[in-house]
Scaffold this motif. Structure first.
Motif, PDB file in Angstrom:
ATOM      1  N   GLU A   1       0.825  -1.215   0.000  1.00 16.55           N
ATOM      2  CA  GLU A   1       0.000   0.000   0.000  1.00 16.55           C
ATOM      3  C   GLU A   1       0.858   1.264   0.000  1.00 16.55           C
ATOM      4  N   GLU A   2       1.862   1.307   0.865  1.00 21.32           N
ATOM      5  CA  GLU A   2       2.697   2.502   0.980  1.00 21.32           C
ATOM      6  C   GLU A   2       3.640   2.678  -0.210  1.00 21.32           C
ATOM      7  N   SER A   3       3.948   1.575  -0.890  1.00 18.74           N
ATOM      8  CA  SER A   3       4.872   1.647  -2.030  1.00 18.74           C
ATOM      9  C   SER A   3       4.164   1.895  -3.350  1.00 18.74           C
ATOM     10  N   GLY A   4       2.850   1.673  -3.358  1.00 21.80           N
ATOM     11  CA  GLY A   4       2.127   1.805  -4.614  1.00 21.80           C
ATOM     12  C   GLY A   4       2.364   0.635  -5.550  1.00 21.80           C
ATOM     13  N   VAL A   5       2.747  -0.512  -4.956  1.00 19.86           N
ATOM     14  CA  VAL A   5       2.991  -1.741  -5.721  1.00 19.86           C
ATOM     15  C   VAL A   5       1.934  -2.751  -5.312  1.00 19.86           C
ATOM     16  N   SER A   6       1.383  -3.487  -6.254  1.00 24.86           N
ATOM     17  CA  SER A   6       0.354  -4.460  -5.898  1.00 24.86           C
ATOM     18  C   SER A   6       0.957  -5.547  -4.999  1.00 24.86           C
ATOM     19  N   GLN A   7       0.131  -6.076  -4.106  1.00 27.42           N
ATOM     20  CA  GLN A   7       0.634  -7.099  -3.190  1.00 27.42           C
ATOM     21  C   GLN A   7       1.064  -8.357  -3.944  1.00 27.42           C
ATOM     22  N   SER A   8       0.347  -8.696  -4.994  1.00 26.19           N
ATOM     23  CA  SER A   8       0.717  -9.888  -5.769  1.00 26.19           C
ATOM     24  C   SER A   8       2.087  -9.708  -6.414  1.00 26.19           C
ATOM     25  N   HIS A   9       2.346  -8.490  -6.917  1.00 30.63           N
ATOM     26  CA  HIS A   9       3.645  -8.216  -7.532  1.00 30.63           C
ATOM     27  C   HIS A   9       4.746  -8.251  -6.478  1.00 30.63           C
TER      28      HIS A   9
ATOM     29  N   GLU B   1       9.430 -10.962  -3.731  1.00 34.26           N
ATOM     30  CA  GLU B   1      10.013 -11.561  -2.539  1.00 34.26           C
ATOM     31  C   GLU B   1      10.370 -13.032  -2.748  1.00 34.26           C
ATOM     32  N   LYS B   2       9.639 -13.704  -3.614  1.00 29.74           N
ATOM     33  CA  LYS B   2       9.909 -15.117  -3.886  1.00 29.74           C
ATOM     34  C   LYS B   2      10.968 -15.306  -4.960  1.00 29.74           C
ATOM     35  N   GLY B   3      11.467 -14.195  -5.514  1.00 31.23           N
ATOM     36  CA  GLY B   3      12.481 -14.287  -6.557  1.00 31.23           C
ATOM     37  C   GLY B   3      11.939 -14.724  -7.895  1.00 31.23           C
ATOM     38  N   LYS B   4      10.621 -14.582  -8.069  1.00 33.35           N
ATOM     39  CA  LYS B   4       9.986 -15.011  -9.316  1.00 33.35           C
ATOM     40  C   LYS B   4       9.809 -13.865 -10.309  1.00 33.35           C
ATOM     41  N   ARG B   5      10.251 -12.683  -9.927  1.00 33.18           N
ATOM     42  CA  ARG B   5      10.137 -11.541 -10.832  1.00 33.18           C
ATOM     43  C   ARG B   5      11.258 -10.555 -10.529  1.00 33.18           C
ATOM     44  N   ASP B   6      11.829  -9.984 -11.582  1.00 33.12           N
ATOM     45  CA  ASP B   6      12.870  -8.963 -11.402  1.00 33.12           C
ATOM     46  C   ASP B   6      12.228  -7.625 -11.094  1.00 33.12           C
ATOM     47  N   THR B   7      12.984  -6.771 -10.425  1.00 33.78           N
ATOM     48  CA  THR B   7      12.465  -5.440 -10.131  1.00 33.78           C
ATOM     49  C   THR B   7      13.265  -4.391 -10.901  1.00 33.78           C
ATOM     50  N   GLY B   8      12.618  -3.271 -11.185  1.00 28.92           N
ATOM     51  CA  GLY B   8      13.288  -2.169 -11.866  1.00 28.92           C
ATOM     52  C   GLY B   8      13.652  -1.079 -10.877  1.00 28.92           C
ATOM     53  N   GLU B   9      14.350  -0.070 -11.359  1.00 27.84           N
ATOM     54  CA  GLU B   9      14.803   1.004 -10.476  1.00 27.84           C
ATOM     55  C   GLU B   9      13.634   1.744  -9.837  1.00 27.84           C
ATOM     56  N   ALA B  10      12.554   1.969 -10.590  1.00 27.97           N
ATOM     57  CA  ALA B  10      11.407   2.711 -10.059  1.00 27.97           C
ATOM     58  C   ALA B  10      10.758   1.955  -8.901  1.00 27.97           C
ATOM     59  N   HIS B  11      10.583   0.630  -9.063  1.00 30.89           N
ATOM     60  CA  HIS B  11       9.978  -0.161  -8.003  1.00 30.89           C
ATOM     61  C   HIS B  11      10.905  -0.254  -6.795  1.00 30.89           C
TER      62      HIS B  11
END
Length: 212
Positions: free
Chosen positions: A35-43, A48-58
Motif C-alpha cells: 500500500e505505501e509503495s504503490g505496488v500491488s501485493q501480488s507483484h 520476494e519469492k524471486g519469481k520476478r525482477d524489479t526495476g529502479e522505479a519499483h
C-alpha cells in the motif's frame, strides 16, 4: 540521504528477495508495504519469492515505502537504521553462502567425522577471512564469538561504524536458511575458546556446523 538510500535501493534491485528480510526486521506486513509503495501485493509477493525482477522505479518506491510505514522513524537516523538492517541481511547471506560452499565441496580443510557424521569446524580467523571475501556492504574489522552468538564490527560503505550482533534467535534463523539451501538439517554452534567440547579438538573460538 540520497546516496545512502541508493545503497538500499541497489540491494533490492540486485536481489528482490531481500525485501522480505527487510519487512520482517522492520515488522511490516506485506499488504502494508504494498500500500505505501504503490505496488500491488501480488507483484510484491512475486518479487520476494524471486519469481520476478524489479526495476529502479519499483526499488525506489519500495525503499520509500519501508521508511513510511516502519518504526525506523523512531530512530535517530531512519536511513542509517535501514542501512544497519541491510548490513545484517547481507551478513546472513554471506554466512549462508560460506556454509553452502563449505559443505557442498566437502572441504577437507574443515571437515571431520564424529561417530560417522560429517562435522565442519571453522576457527574464528578462518571464518573472518571467508566472510570478508563475501560481504561487500561493509569492511569487517573484528569478529567476536560468544556462547551461541557472534558480533561483527566494521565500517559501512558510507563510512559509518557498524556493529552487528547475531543472537541465538538469529543463529536459529541462519540454520533454517542453510537447511533450505542444502535441503537437509543443519545445526550451527558458536563457541568461545574456553567452552569448546574436547571432542572437537580445537583451541580457538570456532563455529561448528553439523549437516545431515
Amino acid at each position: 540521504m540520497y546516496d545512502k538510500l541508493k545503497i538500499i535501493e541497489r540491494a533490492i534491485l540486485l536481489n528482490p528477495e531481500h525485501i522480505k528480510v527487510f519487512r520482517e526486521k522492520l515488522k511490516i506486513t506485506q499488504s502494508k508495504l504494498a500500500e505505501e509503495s504503490g505496488v500491488s501485493q501480488s507483484h510484491l509477493s512475486m518479487l520476494e519469492k524471486g519469481k520476478r525482477d524489479t526495476g529502479e522505479a519499483h526499488a525506489a518506491a519500495i525503499t520509500l515505502g519501508m521508511l513510511k510505514c516502519s518504526n525506523a522513524w523512531d530512530k535517530e537516523d531512519p536511513i542509517l537504521y535501514l542501512l544497519d538492517v541491510l548490513s545484517l541481511t547481507k551478513l546472513e547471506s554471506a554466512i549462508v553462502s560460506f556454509i553452502r560452499d563449505l559443505t557442498t565441496t566437502n572441504s577437507i580443510l574443515y571437515r571431520r567425522f564424529i561417530e560417522g557424521h560429517p562435522v565442519y569446524i571453522v576457527d574464528i580467523n578462518q571464518f573472518s577471512e571467508e566472510i570478508k571475501k563475501r560481504l561487500k556492504v561493509m569492511n569487517i574489522e573484528e569478529v567476536s564469538f560468544f556462547r551461541g552468538r557472534m558480533e561483527i564490527k566494521g565500517i559501512h560503505l558510507d563510512n559509518k561504524t557498524v556493529v552487528i550482533s547475531l543472537d541465538c534467535s538469529d543463529i536459529r534463523r541462519l540454520e533454517k536458511k542453510v537447511s533450505d539451501v542444502l535441503s537437509n538439517n543443519t545445526i550451527i554452534q558458536i563457541f568461545p575458546k574456553d567452552e569448546i567440547p574436547p571432542i572437537y579438538s580445537i583451541k580457538k573460538e570456532c563455529m561448528i556446523v553439523h549437516c545431515w
